[in-house]
Design a protein around this motif. Structure first.
Motif, PDB file in Angstrom:
ATOM      1  N   ARG A 477      82.029  27.824  34.854  1.00 37.35           N
ATOM      2  CA  ARG A 477      82.660  29.081  35.271  1.00 37.35           C
ATOM      3  C   ARG A 477      82.660  30.108  34.143  1.00 37.35           C
ATOM      4  NH1 ARG A 477      87.908  26.960  38.796  1.00 37.35           N
ATOM      5  NH2 ARG A 477      86.702  25.799  40.355  1.00 37.35           N
ATOM      6  N   HIS A 478      82.899  29.632  32.915  1.00 37.16           N
ATOM      7  CA  HIS A 478      82.913  30.567  31.790  1.00 37.16           C
ATOM      8  C   HIS A 478      81.524  31.157  31.541  1.00 37.16           C
ATOM      9  CE1 HIS A 478      84.099  32.547  28.205  1.00 37.16           C
ATOM     10  NE2 HIS A 478      83.444  31.730  27.380  1.00 37.16           N
ATOM     11  N   ILE A 479      80.493  30.312  31.562  1.00 40.00           N
ATOM     12  CA  ILE A 479      79.133  30.813  31.359  1.00 40.00           C
ATOM     13  C   ILE A 479      78.752  31.780  32.468  1.00 40.00           C
ATOM     14  CG2 ILE A 479      76.694  30.136  31.278  1.00 40.00           C
ATOM     15  CD1 ILE A 479      77.623  27.531  29.921  1.00 40.00           C
ATOM     16  N   ARG A 480      79.149  31.444  33.724  1.00 41.72           N
ATOM     17  CA  ARG A 480      78.864  32.341  34.847  1.00 41.72           C
ATOM     18  C   ARG A 480      79.506  33.705  34.616  1.00 41.72           C
ATOM     19  NH1 ARG A 480      81.079  29.681  38.929  1.00 41.72           N
ATOM     20  NH2 ARG A 480      79.183  28.785  39.815  1.00 41.72           N
ATOM     21  N   MET A 481      80.756  33.723  34.166  1.00 38.44           N
ATOM     22  CA  MET A 481      81.466  34.980  33.942  1.00 38.44           C
ATOM     23  C   MET A 481      80.761  35.813  32.866  1.00 38.44           C
ATOM     24  SD  MET A 481      83.728  36.464  31.562  1.00 38.44           S
ATOM     25  CE  MET A 481      84.602  35.127  30.755  1.00 38.44           C
ATOM     26  N   VAL A 482      80.326  35.161  31.770  1.00 40.81           N
ATOM     27  CA  VAL A 482      79.657  35.891  30.697  1.00 40.81           C
ATOM     28  C   VAL A 482      78.321  36.440  31.168  1.00 40.81           C
ATOM     29  CG1 VAL A 482      78.615  35.663  28.405  1.00 40.81           C
ATOM     30  CG2 VAL A 482      80.830  34.600  28.881  1.00 40.81           C
ATOM     31  N   LEU A 483      77.550  35.624  31.902  1.00 42.27           N
ATOM     32  CA  LEU A 483      76.251  36.081  32.406  1.00 42.27           C
ATOM     33  C   LEU A 483      76.398  37.250  33.372  1.00 42.27           C
ATOM     34  CD1 LEU A 483      74.506  32.629  32.886  1.00 42.27           C
ATOM     35  CD2 LEU A 483      73.778  34.429  31.331  1.00 42.27           C
ATOM     36  N   ARG A 485      78.652  39.543  33.203  1.00 45.45           N
ATOM     37  CA  ARG A 485      78.991  40.752  32.454  1.00 45.45           C
ATOM     38  C   ARG A 485      77.809  41.320  31.677  1.00 45.45           C
ATOM     39  NH1 ARG A 485      85.252  40.110  30.482  1.00 45.45           N
ATOM     40  NH2 ARG A 485      86.067  39.509  32.505  1.00 45.45           N
ATOM     41  N   VAL A 486      76.840  40.476  31.363  1.00 50.73           N
ATOM     42  CA  VAL A 486      75.671  40.973  30.623  1.00 50.73           C
ATOM     43  C   VAL A 486      74.451  41.049  31.531  1.00 50.73           C
ATOM     44  CG1 VAL A 486      76.559  40.115  28.437  1.00 50.73           C
ATOM     45  CG2 VAL A 486      75.069  38.645  29.798  1.00 50.73           C
ATOM     46  N   ASN A 487      74.684  40.991  32.865  1.00 51.79           N
ATOM     47  CA  ASN A 487      73.589  41.112  33.848  1.00 51.79           C
ATOM     48  C   ASN A 487      72.508  40.058  33.642  1.00 51.79           C
ATOM     49  OD1 ASN A 487      74.738  43.414  35.160  1.00 51.79           O
ATOM     50  ND2 ASN A 487      73.993  44.686  33.462  1.00 51.79           N
ATOM     51  N   GLY A 488      72.928  38.850  33.288  1.00 50.94           N
ATOM     52  CA  GLY A 488      71.991  37.740  33.166  1.00 50.94           C
ATOM     53  C   GLY A 488      71.219  37.678  31.871  1.00 50.94           C
ATOM     54  N   LYS A 489      71.525  38.566  30.918  1.00 52.30           N
ATOM     55  CA  LYS A 489      70.789  38.587  29.648  1.00 52.30           C
ATOM     56  C   LYS A 489      71.223  37.412  28.774  1.00 52.30           C
ATOM     57  CE  LYS A 489      69.975  41.482  25.557  1.00 52.30           C
ATOM     58  NZ  LYS A 489      70.319  42.748  24.881  1.00 52.30           N
ATOM     59  N   VAL A 490      70.249  36.618  28.316  1.00 52.45           N
ATOM     60  CA  VAL A 490      70.552  35.460  27.484  1.00 52.45           C
ATOM     61  C   VAL A 490      70.251  35.735  26.014  1.00 52.45           C
ATOM     62  CG1 VAL A 490      69.943  33.053  26.980  1.00 52.45           C
ATOM     63  CG2 VAL A 490      70.209  33.808  29.356  1.00 52.45           C
ATOM     64  N   GLY A 495      73.579  39.596  24.187  1.00 58.04           N
ATOM     65  CA  GLY A 495      73.244  38.612  25.202  1.00 58.04           C
ATOM     66  C   GLY A 495      74.286  37.518  25.291  1.00 58.04           C
ATOM     67  N   ALA A 496      74.182  36.707  26.339  1.00 56.22           N
ATOM     68  CA  ALA A 496      75.171  35.659  26.573  1.00 56.22           C
ATOM     69  C   ALA A 496      75.200  34.647  25.432  1.00 56.22           C
ATOM     70  CB  ALA A 496      74.875  34.956  27.890  1.00 56.22           C
TER      71      ALA A 496
END
Length: 524
Positions: A477-483, A485-490, A495-496
């Motif tokens: 859930r935390h990784i999903r929330m961060v992704l 907010r950055v529009n999927g940028k890793v 980036g995430a």
């Protein structure tokens, strides 16, 4: 009253003065010079004390004793006869030929005495050690007779003994202060001894870090501890000290960013009385306090460049000079340093010495942030709550399972320090020994995970809280929330991976393990 009775009375009084205030021998010297009024005729009598190869006026009496005299100093290189008098602890009389063709008078250039005036130098010696001289000057031409010289020598020996006692008293006071400071430091270390050991961590990377720290602990090698603010750098330093052969000596701590630059040098290396305005007594400094033990320098990247050179010298040679002193002090101190900044970048910006960096970075230790070791959250809370309970005078404090689950949903930007602050606030507010979720206000932070079944303002009713979830689900859930907010940028800045403090490859592996694919559109 006889001379013997006078001497007995003066001896008693001067010893009282020697013991009364060892940091200020002015009254002692002035009283000693007042004796001389009864012993020999003079227009000026002065006490010079040795400071390296110079004699410096510390007190003066007589019609010619003015501000010029009290600021006067002479070099022994210019007065061979006085150097010889100090070496033999014998008096030196100056005759007319000395004034006309010899070295001259100690006050030449300050006072205009006629050639052939009466002048005498009596060394202040005790136990074969020279401490300085007393000078007698008289404008009238002539010399002092042998009986006067003999009597002055006796009184000079008494004064020298009193000066020696004052110096010993000052040393004793200093040792007592250092001993009290060491006791305080050792008490603090004992209170810090219940920290969670890295060897007890549930995180493999932290356990490996602990093993490395234990390997370097018995050596004198400096250790540079890297890590974000609040990750427990001081804690790992304490364990390195406790695992070392120096554990029976204190670990002294100094935050290089918490002390004004103008005072930092004296905090590190000590200061002698009178070195600057406000230096009313000698202070030993942190290096003296840590002698035989460990010195922990937190936020080493904030140390000013001039002090970096002095620190490098202590690491290499084990010597330094206190502020306002030319006396070299030798110490045996093990250096542990910590930083949350990139020192190599600081070197490039000329804010940090490259040679000091390589001396400190012999054995680097990198501490992970709390968000990368959430499996340790429970044991860390237990350790911190144990200390809090004792400090706040409360019974043993516990976290409910729901509370711990809620804390695992937070990304902890302030790391262990932030955790400790939140636990302390909750412990103060708690009515019992169990800390419930409503005592932790995390709603102000954007780092709280969304969609976990909790309202922004936690309910006081524990039965209305969200059900417990697994650690994998919390991370997902935390990784999903961060992704989101950055529009999927890793990759890259912003980036995430950067936000989560992970390598991009590590983040991608974790996403795959948790069933999160970049091509999938994540709902907010």
């Amino acid at each position: 009253m006889s001379t013997t009775e006078d001497l007995t009375k003066d001896l008693s009084r001067i010893m009282q003065l020697a013991a009364s205030d060892p940091h200020d021998i002015g009254p002692l010297l002035n009283y000693g010079l007042d004796w001389m009024l009864r012993l020999a005729p003079f227009d000026l009598v002065a006490v010079f004390l040795l400071e390296s190869d110079h004699l410096v006026v510390k007190a003066a009496r007589g019609p010619l004793a003015d501000a010029r005299v009290l600021r006067h100093a002479i070099s022994l290189d210019n007065f061979t006869s006085i150097r010889e008098a100090l070496a033999t602890c014998g008096p030196r009389l100056f005759y007319e030929e000395d004034h006309a063709h010899g070295e001259g008078d100690p006050f030449d250039g300050v006072l205009d005495f006629p050639h052939g005036h009466a002048c005498m130098v009596i060394p202040l010696c005790f136990g074969g050690n020279a401490q300085g001289i007393i000078t007698f000057d008289r404008e009238r031409c002539g010399t002092y007779d042998s009986q006067t010289i003999q009597l002055v020598e006796i009184y000079a020996q008494v004064l020298a003994m009193a000066i020696h006692q004052a110096a010993q008293s000052q040393l004793l006071h200093q040792l007592m202060r250092e001993s009290n400071e060491r006791e305080r430091i050792l008490r603090e270390e004992h209170q810090a001894g219940d920290l969670l050991s890295p060897l007890q961590s549930k995180n493999p990377a932290v356990r490996e870090l602990g093993e490395r720290a234990r390997q370097v602990a018995p050596t004198p090698t400096p250790v540079l501890i890297h890590g974000e603010t609040g990750t427990g750098k001081e804690g790992i330093a304490a364990f390195i000290h406790q695992w070392s052969e120096r554990r029976r000596q204190p670990m002294v701590k100094l935050n290089c960013a918490a002390i004004p630059e103008s005072l930092l040098e004296s905090e590190l290396f000590g200061v002698v009385k009178g070195a600057f305005t406000g230096a009313v007594k000698d202070r030993p400094g942190r290096f003296r306090m840590a002698n035989g033990g460990t010195l922990f320098l937190d936020e080493i990247g904030e140390l000013p460049l001039p002090l970096q050179a002095k620190l490098l010298r202590v690491i290499q040679e084990g010597t330094f000079e206190p502020v306002g002193s030319d006396r070299t002090i030798k110490v045996d101190v093990r250096i542990l340093a910590a930083t949350n900044v990139n020192l190599q970048e600081a070197i490039g910006e000329r804010r940090f010495r490259e040679d000091l960096y390589y001396r400190l970075n012999v054995f680097p230790v990198q501490l992970p942030p709390l968000r990368q070791r959430l499996e340790d959250l429970g044991p860390l809370c237990d350790s911190l709550l144990g200390r809090l309970g004792r400090r706040l005078g409360k019974p043993p404090l516990l976290l409910s399972e729901n509370t711990l689950a809620r804390l695992r949903q937070y990304s902890w930007p302030g790391n262990i320090r932030e955790l400790g602050n939140l636990l302390e606030r909750a412990a103060i507010l708690a009515r019992g020994s169990v800390l419930t979720p409503n005592l932790f206000d995390l709603s102000h932070s954007s780092d709280v995970k969304a969609g976990v079944g909790e309202s922004p303002t936690p309910s006081a009713d524990a039965s209305a809280e969200a059900p417990m979830i697994s650690l994998d689900e919390a991370q997902k859930r935390h990784i999903r929330m961060v992704l989101n907010r950055v529009n999927g940028k890793v990759y890259g800045p912003g980036g995430a991976a950067e936000i989560l403090g992970l390598k991009p490859s590590t983040l991608q592996s974790r996403m795959k393990k948790l069933g999160l694919e970049r091509k999938v559109h994540f709902e907010a």
